[in-house]
Design a protein around this motif. Structure first.
Motif, PDB file in Angstrom:
ATOM      1  N   THR A 121      -5.191 108.320-104.642  1.00  0.00           N
ATOM      2  CA  THR A 121      -5.561 107.380-103.579  1.00  0.00           C
ATOM      3  C   THR A 121      -7.034 107.550-103.225  1.00  0.00           C
ATOM      4  OG1 THR A 121      -3.331 107.406-102.680  1.00  0.00           O
ATOM      5  CG2 THR A 121      -5.091 106.719-101.195  1.00  0.00           C
ATOM      6  N   LEU A 122      -7.471 108.807-103.128  1.00  0.00           N
ATOM      7  CA  LEU A 122      -8.870 109.092-102.833  1.00  0.00           C
ATOM      8  C   LEU A 122      -9.691 108.858-104.098  1.00  0.00           C
ATOM      9  CD1 LEU A 122      -8.421 112.429-100.845  1.00  0.00           C
ATOM     10  CD2 LEU A 122      -9.142 110.240 -99.875  1.00  0.00           C
ATOM     11  N   PRO A 141     -13.428 109.027-105.712  1.00  0.00           N
ATOM     12  CA  PRO A 141     -14.759 109.588-105.451  1.00  0.00           C
ATOM     13  C   PRO A 141     -15.856 108.521-105.433  1.00  0.00           C
ATOM     14  CG  PRO A 141     -13.605 110.861-107.139  1.00  0.00           C
ATOM     15  CD  PRO A 141     -12.799 109.624-106.909  1.00  0.00           C
ATOM     16  N   ALA A 143     -17.373  95.972 -95.972  1.00  0.00           N
ATOM     17  CA  ALA A 143     -16.625  96.628 -94.889  1.00  0.00           C
ATOM     18  C   ALA A 143     -15.134  96.768 -95.189  1.00  0.00           C
ATOM     19  CB  ALA A 143     -16.829  95.875 -93.592  1.00  0.00           C
ATOM     20  N   GLU A 144     -14.646  96.101 -96.242  1.00  0.00           N
ATOM     21  CA  GLU A 144     -13.207  96.190 -96.532  1.00  0.00           C
ATOM     22  C   GLU A 144     -12.800  97.556 -97.081  1.00  0.00           C
ATOM     23  OE1 GLU A 144     -11.648  93.021 -98.826  1.00  0.00           O
ATOM     24  OE2 GLU A 144     -11.729  91.649 -97.129  1.00  0.00           O
ATOM     25  N   PHE A 201     -12.236 101.325 -96.972  1.00  0.00           N
ATOM     26  CA  PHE A 201     -12.095 102.464 -96.065  1.00  0.00           C
ATOM     27  C   PHE A 201     -12.807 103.654 -96.704  1.00  0.00           C
ATOM     28  CE2 PHE A 201      -8.160 100.443 -94.317  1.00  0.00           C
ATOM     29  CZ  PHE A 201      -8.417 100.626 -92.962  1.00  0.00           C
ATOM     30  N   LYS A 202     -13.830 104.200 -96.022  1.00  0.00           N
ATOM     31  CA  LYS A 202     -14.566 105.331 -96.584  1.00  0.00           C
ATOM     32  C   LYS A 202     -14.364 106.572 -95.729  1.00  0.00           C
ATOM     33  CE  LYS A 202     -18.160 102.383 -98.585  1.00  0.00           C
ATOM     34  NZ  LYS A 202     -19.549 101.912 -98.475  1.00  0.00           N
ATOM     35  N   LEU A 203     -14.392 107.716 -96.353  1.00  0.00           N
ATOM     36  CA  LEU A 203     -14.262 108.964 -95.588  1.00  0.00           C
ATOM     37  C   LEU A 203     -14.926 110.122 -96.335  1.00  0.00           C
ATOM     38  CD1 LEU A 203     -10.687 110.497 -95.841  1.00  0.00           C
ATOM     39  CD2 LEU A 203     -11.478 108.701 -97.335  1.00  0.00           C
ATOM     40  N   LYS A 204     -15.138 111.216 -95.600  1.00  0.00           N
ATOM     41  CA  LYS A 204     -15.736 112.407 -96.192  1.00  0.00           C
ATOM     42  C   LYS A 204     -14.765 113.570 -96.138  1.00  0.00           C
ATOM     43  CE  LYS A 204     -20.439 111.198 -94.908  1.00  0.00           C
ATOM     44  NZ  LYS A 204     -21.457 111.352 -93.893  1.00  0.00           N
ATOM     45  N   ASP A 205     -14.837 114.457 -97.131  1.00  0.00           N
ATOM     46  CA  ASP A 205     -14.006 115.659 -97.047  1.00  0.00           C
ATOM     47  C   ASP A 205     -14.782 116.757 -96.326  1.00  0.00           C
ATOM     48  OD1 ASP A 205     -15.741 116.834 -98.842  1.00  0.00           O
ATOM     49  OD2 ASP A 205     -14.355 116.780-100.534  1.00  0.00           O
ATOM     50  N   ARG A 206     -14.212 117.954 -96.246  1.00  0.00           N
ATOM     51  CA  ARG A 206     -14.851 119.027 -95.479  1.00  0.00           C
ATOM     52  C   ARG A 206     -16.194 119.467 -96.064  1.00  0.00           C
ATOM     53  NH1 ARG A 206     -11.744 124.136 -94.722  1.00  0.00           N
ATOM     54  NH2 ARG A 206      -9.738 123.063 -94.734  1.00  0.00           N
ATOM     55  N   TYR A 219     -15.499 109.620-100.319  1.00  0.00           N
ATOM     56  CA  TYR A 219     -14.414 108.974-101.062  1.00  0.00           C
ATOM     57  C   TYR A 219     -14.129 107.622-100.417  1.00  0.00           C
ATOM     58  CZ  TYR A 219     -13.489 113.748-102.653  1.00  0.00           C
ATOM     59  OH  TYR A 219     -13.606 114.993-103.185  1.00  0.00           O
ATOM     60  N   LEU A 274     -10.616 104.949 -99.961  1.00  0.00           N
ATOM     61  CA  LEU A 274      -9.176 104.831-100.211  1.00  0.00           C
ATOM     62  C   LEU A 274      -8.999 103.649-101.156  1.00  0.00           C
ATOM     63  CD1 LEU A 274      -7.732 105.251 -96.590  1.00  0.00           C
ATOM     64  CD2 LEU A 274      -8.018 106.998 -98.353  1.00  0.00           C
ATOM     65  N   PHE A 301      -5.261 100.254 -99.778  1.00  0.00           N
ATOM     66  CA  PHE A 301      -5.880 100.123 -98.459  1.00  0.00           C
ATOM     67  C   PHE A 301      -7.018  99.118 -98.491  1.00  0.00           C
ATOM     68  CE2 PHE A 301      -3.932 104.191 -98.968  1.00  0.00           C
ATOM     69  CZ  PHE A 301      -3.311 104.440 -97.759  1.00  0.00           C
ATOM     70  N   ASP A 357      -9.585  97.328 -95.450  1.00  0.00           N
ATOM     71  CA  ASP A 357      -9.880  97.200 -94.022  1.00  0.00           C
ATOM     72  C   ASP A 357     -10.135  95.732 -93.680  1.00  0.00           C
ATOM     73  OD1 ASP A 357     -10.434  97.637 -91.405  1.00  0.00           O
ATOM     74  OD2 ASP A 357     -12.015  99.110 -91.721  1.00  0.00           O
TER      75      ASP A 357
END
Lengths: 473, 473
Positions: free
Chosen positions: A115-116, A118, A133-134, A136-141, A146, A148, A181, A183
């Protein structure tokens, strides 16, 4: 025949009963769930279903959305995000089974991609920036980025590059059915425009364009087969090929007032195409791409699938090639084919349902048969027993395995419960009630809910009829 | 019998062949995939499998991880994220089927909760802050925050609060099998410690603590049943009840050197518990929580499941109550039960496999049978035909539906291909080769790979034996 002997017949018939361990508690009849050889039918009182009146339909939504919310199919969690409840889950599982079967038939192989996705991979294709904008972006620790995955051309091509397959492995057809996913700026109509959804995405790889076109037809035929099994009138519309030369694209639609897509049917030759193909979006006069006629009819549709001959767009970027001895490398010719599985789940109800009633394609209805025993009162114990025995027997028939449940809410009238079952869209209801003048001894009432027909049948006839009428995947 | 008449027998036997549409191309034997009434066996040359030598096993990983990477089960995408390839997907689908069946047996109902969990809901339980860096967090286009659900106590309890169920609906058992996310600081060992994984999570709701304890036992028994069907020696360890009084907790482990968990077995009474229960983490001397003995043996384990009697921890927060007439409201008594499905997929291989060979619990092996025809050369056309006919016949037996494939790489020797199939952990291999001195006419060689036994059987015997030996879900 007297009521007394009738009761005896019922008792004798209960030969299967001892396997069911009925325990009678003071407050009524309660069945202990224990491990059975025979699969006991589910009981409505123990099922995750809420019954009640529908509210007025909101003008901002669709029939299917309202029905799904008030008939225990969906529960809303966040804008565009829904929990699928057990009734809906059963339908989803059946839909997936049909898709799996048809994919197996054309030699497609199922897998699961992550799902994630890179950022590096999505940047390589340029879609990290272009999707907007559609995504969904995120960062890991570790602050690595990444998205979705809303679709998986990048990840699958990046993987296929690393393989050195034999000639016979092509066409390679890889598909998954996973949660995607997107957005959406304006999620609405429940699963029709959600932000989380189940999608089937198939990616095909061929050595030559000619082979890829052949694969394209094979997959489109499999889609047609899926819709045929669901008794859905699907509209296959020509879609714009875009800036990839020589490619093909089709959309698969269900016609519906709430559909947000528009396709155009030529009144002369019947060809269907989307706005782009007909030139509807340009300033030019729109026309049929097949016969040139300008008599076009606009249809409102829900898009449930698309197919696309991608060419080498992604295989070039990710260097996915076929290496032929003596001839050298050539980029793989790709196709991608989506099917919005949860969107289809709702769209197929939207085009079929009545104002307050769910109506499923019969083959994917959550259950095929509900058995309704007599209301609490005179003789109800015997009839309850008999209904449970009958439901168990039906539920263990090869054809109906796990497809039968029983409405044990015996404080309610048969009519009330029948109404509830009709609202849930259960195709067949069997009523086990006491003798009254119009009924013959030992007969059961079978209601064909979708055809609105009633039959009085002996047990033998009932079994035969259900064996013939009921549909399972 | 002469070789000539042997060949005739093979021909006569090919009565099923005409349904298969074999096309012989110049370069060899190629089977056209078309829609069949009979399900044709898959062909290795068309399957997504890479064969090759294993590299030296890296000391930083585990046998199963290496095998999964080099035997076409996994493809690495990002740290702790893997694509599951077709062979692995088949095993996963079978595992899920077994879990679904056992959950059905205890009356659990399947659903799907959303992956995106709103911050508001997770803040309500306090876990938005307390979970720490393991939670993947992201924002949507309106800057609303979500996490990717690593578990779903919050969402499911928040939903159940809104329902007014009848008494009979309890115990309510709701479960899902979906992808979960955990931002592990050190993802390793492939699926054993990943950041994306499939998990089965079950949530139960009872009206009283006594009922909840009963439900707890029922679910634990279902877990035991699942492991029994997988032929796995599971260790059920008592786990610390934490700060929720009166609760129960157990972990389900598979013993393995690479396991990162430690449990302690009492050498006196056999009771197993985790470090916390034995006091191993404290400064006190560790002891058995059952008999008090301090003779404890440490075992390295992989945790594959856990069960927890949650009590009212979440139902109080989310105001999920049962409303009893006359008595009033009481918070629902909850239990939660996890099963790491993809972790189990790898752990069961880790505890079973040999140095270079995958070994699956037989019931979930990706395929049950591989048919290997004679190497290209003298009489190979007849034998290839016969092998394909046999494989088709086996593949359409009730028991083996879809479980048979054929290794059509006829340029390779039988021995090479047999070796490959053993490495993939296919339980049964049928060899269709030409007559040689030691073999009787019309006999097939059946290799029981897991037992390392060889049988020479007539077709009839072969079918009977496979019907008896092969295992399917």
């Amino acid at each position: 025949m007297s009521i007394q002997s009738w009761s005896v017949i019922r008792r004798v018939r209960s030969y299967l009963w001892d396997t069911q361990k009925l325990s009678i508690k003071k407050q009524g009849l309660v069945i202990c769930p224990v491990r059975h050889k025979h699969l006991p039918p589910k009981l409505v009182s123990q099922m995750f279903i809420k019954f009640g009146k529908m509210p007025e339909v909101s003008p901002f939504s669709s029939k299917s959305h309202e029905l799904f919310l008030f008939r225990s199919v969906l529960y809303p969690c966040h804008p565009g995000g829904f929990h699928l409840l057990p009734l809906g889950q059963r339908v989803l599982d059946k839909l997936i089974k049909i898709i799996d079967q048809e994919m197996e038939m054309i030699g497609a192989q199922k897998l699961s991609l992550t799902t994630l996705a890179p950022k590096a991979v999505w940047s390589q294709s340029g879609r990290w920036e272009s999707t907007g904008a559609e995504l969904f972006k995120l960062k890991d620790r570790d602050k690595k980025e990444y998205c979705l995955g809303p679709t998986h051309e990048e990840l699958v091509t990046d993987m296929v590059r690393d393989l050195y397959l034999l000639k016979a492995a092509y066409p390679l057809k890889l598909y998954q059915i996973t949660r995607k996913f997107r957005d959406e700026a304006h999620p609405r109509f429940g699963l029709l425009r959600g932000r989380e959804f189940e999608m089937k995405d198939l990616y095909t790889f061929d050595r030559t364009l000619e082979n890829a076109r052949n694969t394209y037809d094979i997959v489109c035929n499999a889609y047609t087969e899926i819709f045929k099994r669901l008794d859905l009138k699907v509209i296959k519309a020509e879609a714009a090929v875009g800036n990839i030369g020589g490619s093909l694209s089709h959309e698969f639609h269900l016609e519906s007032e709430v559909g947000e897509d528009r396709v155009y049917k030529c009144l002369q030759c019947g060809h269907v195409a989307n706005a782009e193909v007909t030139g509807m979006n340009d300033e030019k006069k729109p026309f049929c791409s097949k016969c040139g006629s300008n008599k076009l009819q606009q249809l409102s549709c829900i898009e449930v699938g698309h197919s696309f001959l991608l060419g080498t767009k992604y295989s070039e970027v990710f260097k996915a090639a076929y290496n032929q001895e003596g001839v050298g490398k050539s980029w793989l010719e790709m196709g991608c084919y989506g099917l919005g599985v949860t969107r289809l789940l709702q769209a197929m109800v939207e085009v079929n349902c009545l104002e307050t009633r769910l109506k499923w394609p019969k083959v994917v209805a959550p259950y095929q048969v509900c058995v309704i025993p007599q209301k609490e009162g005179f003789m109800s114990y015997d009839l309850f027993n008999d209904a449970h025995r009958l439901a168990t027997e039906l539920n263990n028939m090869d054809k109906l395995k796990g497809e039968v449940f029983m409405d044990d809410r015996i404080k309610r009238s048969i009519g009330q419960r029948l109404w509830d079952m009709k609202n849930l869209g259960i195709p067949y209801v069997v009523i086990v009630s006491s003798l009254d003048e119009g009924r013959m001894t030992g007969m059961y009432e079978l209601q064909d809910v979708y055809k609105d027909q009633v039959y009085m049948l002996s047990e033998c006839e009932l079994i035969e009829t259900l064996n013939l009428f009921a549909k399972t995947v």
